[in-house]
Design an enzyme around this catalytic site. Structure first.
Site, mmCIF file in Angstrom:
data_model
loop_
_atom_site.group_PDB
_atom_site.id
_atom_site.type_symbol
_atom_site.label_atom_id
_atom_site.label_comp_id
_atom_site.label_asym_id
_atom_site.label_seq_id
_atom_site.Cartn_x
_atom_site.Cartn_y
_atom_site.Cartn_z
ATOM 1 N N GLU A 160 -5.532 -10.209 6.214
ATOM 2 C CA GLU A 160 -5.222 -10.917 7.413
ATOM 3 C C GLU A 160 -3.874 -10.444 8.016
ATOM 4 O OE1 GLU A 160 -3.355 -15.321 7.062
ATOM 5 O OE2 GLU A 160 -3.695 -14.426 5.030
ATOM 6 N N PHE A 161 -3.525 -10.540 9.253
ATOM 7 C CA PHE A 161 -2.423 -10.331 9.704
ATOM 8 C C PHE A 161 -1.592 -11.381 9.723
ATOM 9 C CE2 PHE A 161 0.710 -9.688 13.246
ATOM 10 C CZ PHE A 161 1.138 -8.557 13.116
ATOM 11 N N ILE A 162 -0.359 -11.287 9.308
ATOM 12 C CA ILE A 162 0.830 -12.499 9.342
ATOM 13 C C ILE A 162 1.652 -11.998 10.393
ATOM 14 C CG2 ILE A 162 2.045 -14.042 8.065
ATOM 15 C CD1 ILE A 162 0.499 -13.251 5.599
ATOM 16 N N ASP A 169 6.495 -5.678 -7.637
ATOM 17 C CA ASP A 169 7.626 -4.706 -6.786
ATOM 18 C C ASP A 169 8.223 -5.586 -5.568
ATOM 19 O OD1 ASP A 169 8.435 -2.631 -5.541
ATOM 20 O OD2 ASP A 169 6.473 -1.771 -4.544
HETATM 21 N N1 LIG Z 1 -0.421 -8.652 6.404
HETATM 22 C C1 LIG Z 1 0.365 -8.525 7.153
HETATM 23 N N2 LIG Z 1 0.433 -8.730 8.191
HETATM 24 C C2 LIG Z 1 1.509 -8.199 9.268
HETATM 25 N N3 LIG Z 1 2.275 -7.206 8.833
HETATM 26 C C3 LIG Z 1 2.312 -6.857 7.346
HETATM 27 C C4 LIG Z 1 1.313 -7.108 6.643
HETATM 28 N N4 LIG Z 1 1.519 -6.490 5.588
HETATM 29 C C5 LIG Z 1 2.410 -5.601 5.636
HETATM 30 N N5 LIG Z 1 2.856 -5.788 6.927
HETATM 31 C C6 LIG Z 1 4.062 -5.087 7.508
HETATM 32 O O1 LIG Z 1 3.764 -3.575 7.752
HETATM 33 C C7 LIG Z 1 4.536 -2.788 7.230
HETATM 34 C C8 LIG Z 1 3.771 -1.934 6.195
HETATM 35 O O2 LIG Z 1 3.351 -2.529 5.285
HETATM 36 P P1 LIG Z 1 3.570 -2.136 3.629
HETATM 37 O O3 LIG Z 1 5.043 -2.119 3.274
HETATM 38 O O4 LIG Z 1 2.427 -2.801 2.837
HETATM 39 O O5 LIG Z 1 3.290 -0.564 3.656
HETATM 40 P P2 LIG Z 1 3.140 0.539 2.489
HETATM 41 O O6 LIG Z 1 3.212 1.868 3.193
HETATM 42 O O7 LIG Z 1 2.017 0.191 1.640
HETATM 43 O O8 LIG Z 1 4.502 0.179 1.795
HETATM 44 P P3 LIG Z 1 5.523 0.770 0.823
HETATM 45 O O9 LIG Z 1 5.899 2.170 1.385
HETATM 46 O O10 LIG Z 1 6.588 -0.148 0.739
HETATM 47 O O11 LIG Z 1 4.845 0.931 -0.303
HETATM 48 C C9 LIG Z 1 5.813 -3.376 6.767
HETATM 49 O O12 LIG Z 1 6.645 -3.555 7.747
HETATM 50 C C10 LIG Z 1 5.250 -4.677 6.631
HETATM 51 O O13 LIG Z 1 6.263 -5.868 6.772
#
Ligand SMILES: Nc1ncnc2c1ncn2[C@@H]1O[C@H](COP(=O)(O)OP(=O)(O)OP(=O)(O)O)[C@@H](O)[C@H]1O
Length: 311
Positions: A155-157, A260
């Site tokens: 889901e996108f939030i 985390d």
């Molecule tokens: N479900 C979502 N809907 C909208 N934006 C999201 C969602 N999940 C994450 N984001 C945004 O997307 C970006 C990347 O997400 P996330 O932190 O999960 O990536 P990651 O590469 O797995 O992270 P990290 O390097 O911190 O482990 C973040 O800026 C986060 O705020």
């Protein structure tokens, strides 16, 4: 490019604009390591009427071999992907938002990771969702990419830029810790990763054993193996020996932890309600959640609300 070749873009091959697209495609794929869908988004978005006629078949054919598009255009309920836009902020994975005629999906891909990494993320999100205490994105699909790597669709939030109330976050997190209990002890249904470091979660009856062996002990071994830091390793071993005394007489019950929880994994939705993301869930001592608090920015309102619920 294999996707394109198998997609049978036969008439397009003859046009010079196709050649231009072809090279731009290659460049984009190389520069951004996006899935073909990323490129599809760019071109579908900007095409002229001539291109619409010329490439009208592309939307479906290009999705062939692209499991993300296939899922979104199948089980995901969309009939059209309007746009694919990169989302910044993460360090480990490539993140994109997919705007469709059936709403927006958030997709992370990783060219090197096995599906187990995203399966564990989905399991964590589902466990937290199950407590119905705090908003987390609903995972929809995990799978592998055609050649190598894996993806997760969720889901996108839409997040608020103005933030939210830390007391709400403290209260809802405490409710999650209180509601999310385990009959199997400390650990989780599967191993996961914290950042990109593996994190073992075998079910263990006693918190001190779990924390000593699979958290501190495991990390100390990595420090020694990967960085040859014997000094830190030795100091760590002394701490491990003293752990049973430091935590003596405490009655610790397993609580579902995000695992985390730093500021990059906390957001607020458009209604100002807290959202927690990108977990490394396990069942542990509730206060272990604050191991990352040095970079979480939790203030007095957060802790006051948290301990009002948990006592
Ligand atoms: N479900 C979502 N809907 C909208 N934006 C999201 C969602 N999940 C994450 N984001 C945004 O997307 C970006 C990347 O997400 P996330 O932190 O999960 O990536 P990651 O590469 O797995 O992270 P990290 O390097 O911190 O482990 C973040 O800026 C986060 O705020």
């Amino acid at each position: 490019m294999a996707e394109l070749r198998t997609a049978g873009v036969v008439d397009a091959h003859r046009s010079s604009s196709y050649l231009l697209f072809h090279h731009a495609w290659k460049l984009l794929l190389r520069c951004h390591e996006r899935t073909p869908a990323f490129v599809q988004g760019v071109f579908v978005q900007g095409r002229s009427r001539w291109h619409q006629r010329r490439f009208s078949h592309l939307k479906i054919t290009m999705a062939d071999g692209d499991p993300i598009c296939e899922w979104i255009l199948g089980e995901g309920g969309a009939s059209k992907i309007k746009r694919v836009t990169p989302v910044g902020g993460g360090c480990i994975n490539v993140a994109n938002r997919y705007d469709t005629d059936f709403g927006v999906y958030f997709v992370k891909t990783n060219r090197d990771a096995e599906t187990s990494m995203f399966e564990a993320e989905a399991a964590g999100l589902n466990a937290m969702l199950g407590t119905k205490t705090i908003r987390v994105p609903k995972p929809r699909k995990v799978g592998s990419l055609p050649r190598k790597g894996s993806y997760i669709i969720m889901e996108f939030i839409e997040f608020s830029f103005s933030g939210g109330n830390q007391a709400d976050l403290g209260r809802q997190l405490a409710r999650m810790h209180k509601t999310g209990t385990s009959e199997s002890g400390f650990g989780f249904v599967m191993d996961n990763t914290i950042g990109s470091t593996p994190q073992p979660n075998p079910w263990t009856n006693d918190w001190v054993d779990f924390y000593r062996e699979y958290r501190l002990g495991y990390q100390l071994k990595l420090v020694q193996q990967q960085y040859r830091d014997n000094d830190l390793y030795e100091k760590g071993q002394r701490l491990l020996e003293r752990l049973p005394f430091l935590l003596k007489d405490l009655k610790i019950t397993p609580s579902l932890l995000h695992g985390d929880l730093w500021s990059g994994n906390v957001a607020y939705d458009k209604e100002g309600m807290p959202v927690i993301l990108d977990p490394a869930c396990y069942y542990g001592h509730n206060e272990a959640e604050f191991g990352m608090s040095w970079c979480a920015g939790f203030g007095d309102p957060f802790y006051k609300a948290y301990f009002e619920v948990l006592g």
